[in-house]
Structure formats: structure tokens, C-alpha cells
Design a protein around this motif. Sequence first.
Motif, PDB file in Angstrom:
ATOM      1  N   GLY A  15       0.809  -1.224   0.000  1.00 23.89           N
ATOM      2  CA  GLY A  15       0.000   0.000   0.000  1.00 23.89           C
ATOM      3  C   GLY A  15       0.837   1.266   0.000  1.00 23.89           C
ATOM      4  N   THR A  16       1.960   1.221   0.710  1.00 21.06           N
ATOM      5  CA  THR A  16       2.794   2.411   0.762  1.00 21.06           C
ATOM      6  C   THR A  16       3.453   2.676  -0.585  1.00 21.06           C
ATOM      7  N   LEU A  17       3.781   1.623  -1.319  1.00 22.17           N
ATOM      8  CA  LEU A  17       4.376   1.813  -2.647  1.00 22.17           C
ATOM      9  C   LEU A  17       3.396   2.490  -3.598  1.00 22.17           C
ATOM     10  N   THR A  18       2.139   2.099  -3.530  1.00 17.07           N
ATOM     11  CA  THR A  18       1.128   2.726  -4.389  1.00 17.07           C
ATOM     12  C   THR A  18       1.063   4.221  -4.111  1.00 17.07           C
ATOM     13  N   LEU A  19       0.998   4.585  -2.848  1.00 16.49           N
ATOM     14  CA  LEU A  19       0.930   5.997  -2.489  1.00 16.49           C
ATOM     15  C   LEU A  19       2.210   6.722  -2.898  1.00 16.49           C
ATOM     16  N   ALA A  20       3.350   6.085  -2.707  1.00 21.80           N
ATOM     17  CA  ALA A  20       4.630   6.691  -3.089  1.00 21.80           C
ATOM     18  C   ALA A  20       4.687   6.948  -4.592  1.00 21.80           C
ATOM     19  N   VAL A  21       4.266   5.969  -5.386  1.00 19.99           N
ATOM     20  CA  VAL A  21       4.278   6.127  -6.844  1.00 19.99           C
ATOM     21  C   VAL A  21       3.331   7.248  -7.261  1.00 19.99           C
ATOM     22  N   LEU A  22       2.129   7.260  -6.717  1.00 20.37           N
ATOM     23  CA  LEU A  22       1.181   8.321  -7.056  1.00 20.37           C
ATOM     24  C   LEU A  22       1.757   9.692  -6.714  1.00 20.37           C
ATOM     25  N   ILE A  44      12.941   1.997  -2.116  1.00 15.54           N
ATOM     26  CA  ILE A  44      13.510   1.117  -3.129  1.00 15.54           C
ATOM     27  C   ILE A  44      12.375   0.317  -3.769  1.00 15.54           C
ATOM     28  N   ILE A  45      12.328   0.352  -5.092  1.00 16.70           N
ATOM     29  CA  ILE A  45      11.313  -0.415  -5.815  1.00 16.70           C
ATOM     30  C   ILE A  45      11.980  -1.054  -7.030  1.00 16.70           C
ATOM     31  N   LEU A  50       7.447  -2.215 -10.165  1.00 17.55           N
ATOM     32  CA  LEU A  50       6.935  -0.936 -10.637  1.00 17.55           C
ATOM     33  C   LEU A  50       6.024  -1.055 -11.854  1.00 17.55           C
ATOM     34  N   TYR A  51       6.467  -1.762 -12.882  1.00 13.22           N
ATOM     35  CA  TYR A  51       5.684  -1.775 -14.121  1.00 13.22           C
ATOM     36  C   TYR A  51       4.319  -2.450 -13.975  1.00 13.22           C
ATOM     37  N   PRO A  52       4.207  -3.571 -13.269  1.00 23.00           N
ATOM     38  CA  PRO A  52       2.856  -4.113 -13.035  1.00 23.00           C
ATOM     39  C   PRO A  52       1.983  -3.147 -12.226  1.00 23.00           C
ATOM     40  N   ARG A  56      -1.539  -1.525 -13.445  1.00 20.34           N
ATOM     41  CA  ARG A  56      -2.754  -1.618 -12.631  1.00 20.34           C
ATOM     42  C   ARG A  56      -3.348  -0.231 -12.396  1.00 20.34           C
ATOM     43  N   LEU A  57      -2.506   0.741 -12.075  1.00 18.02           N
ATOM     44  CA  LEU A  57      -2.992   2.108 -11.841  1.00 18.02           C
ATOM     45  C   LEU A  57      -3.605   2.706 -13.102  1.00 18.02           C
ATOM     46  N   GLU A  58      -3.037   2.350 -14.255  1.00 22.58           N
ATOM     47  CA  GLU A  58      -3.591   2.819 -15.526  1.00 22.58           C
ATOM     48  C   GLU A  58      -4.951   2.164 -15.784  1.00 22.58           C
ATOM     49  N   LYS A  59      -5.043   0.885 -15.500  1.00 25.48           N
ATOM     50  CA  LYS A  59      -6.310   0.177 -15.679  1.00 25.48           C
ATOM     51  C   LYS A  59      -7.396   0.741 -14.751  1.00 25.48           C
ATOM     52  N   GLN A  60      -6.977   1.186 -13.572  1.00 26.98           N
ATOM     53  CA  GLN A  60      -7.912   1.788 -12.614  1.00 26.98           C
ATOM     54  C   GLN A  60      -8.208   3.251 -12.941  1.00 26.98           C
ATOM     55  N   GLU A  61      -7.617   3.750 -14.017  1.00 28.79           N
ATOM     56  CA  GLU A  61      -7.795   5.116 -14.517  1.00 28.79           C
ATOM     57  C   GLU A  61      -7.245   6.178 -13.573  1.00 28.79           C
TER      58      GLU A  61
END
Length: 115
Positions: A15-22, A44-45, A50-52, A56-61
Motif C-alpha cells: 500500500g505504501t508503494l502505491t501511495l509513493a508512486v502516485l 527502493i522499488i 513498478l511496471y505491473p 494496474r494504476l492505468e487500468k484503474q484510470e
Amino acid sequence: MNTLLNSLMTELRRGTLTLAVLSQLQEPQYGYSLVRSLEEAGIIIEQSTLYPLLRRLEKQELVTSYWDTSESRPRKYYTLSEYGKEIYEQLKEEWLINSKHLRDMLKGGNKDEID
């Protein structure tokens, strides 16, 4: 590291990686620049993570992408969509509130333990 601890740490980190990427996609970035900016922030990622996540974030718009072919090596850039900006702000606020409460709980009786 034992299997259970490894599994729990992976779950916590997801969950923290998602927020960090956003947080890093306020401006367009390509994969390698995103990895570097996260590493500079101490996160560190692996590209295999990262690419998956970006797909996923793109698919979720939440994220949009486009190819820049103006240089010799084409690069796929990612940025937050308008919807992604709204969701990011809400997630950020939730994270800040929860992390403050959790930090207070983890301090427990020894306030100097976690700063």
C-alpha cells in the motif's frame, strides 16, 4: 527473515508503494526516472514491481501514459489523471491521519523511541 515476517512486510509495503508512486506522478515521468526519484526519497522499488503497479494504476484510470518518440530511444511517460489526482489527495490525507495515530500508538510509554 522468516516466511511470515517476510509476507507481512510485503503486505505492509504494498500500500505504501502505491501511495509513493502516485506522489511522484504529479509531473510526467518514465519508469527509470520514477525509480530514481523514489530511491532518492529512500524508497527502493524493483522494476519488476513498478511496471505491473503502473499497469494496474492505468487500468484503474488513476494514471495515464503516452509515448515520447522525439528522442532516439522512445520512452513511455506516466502521469496522474484528473481522477488520479483526486484519489491521491484523499489517500494522502488518510495516510497522514493514520500514520499519526499509529506513530502515537507505537511510541507507547517511551516517547523517545520513535521520532
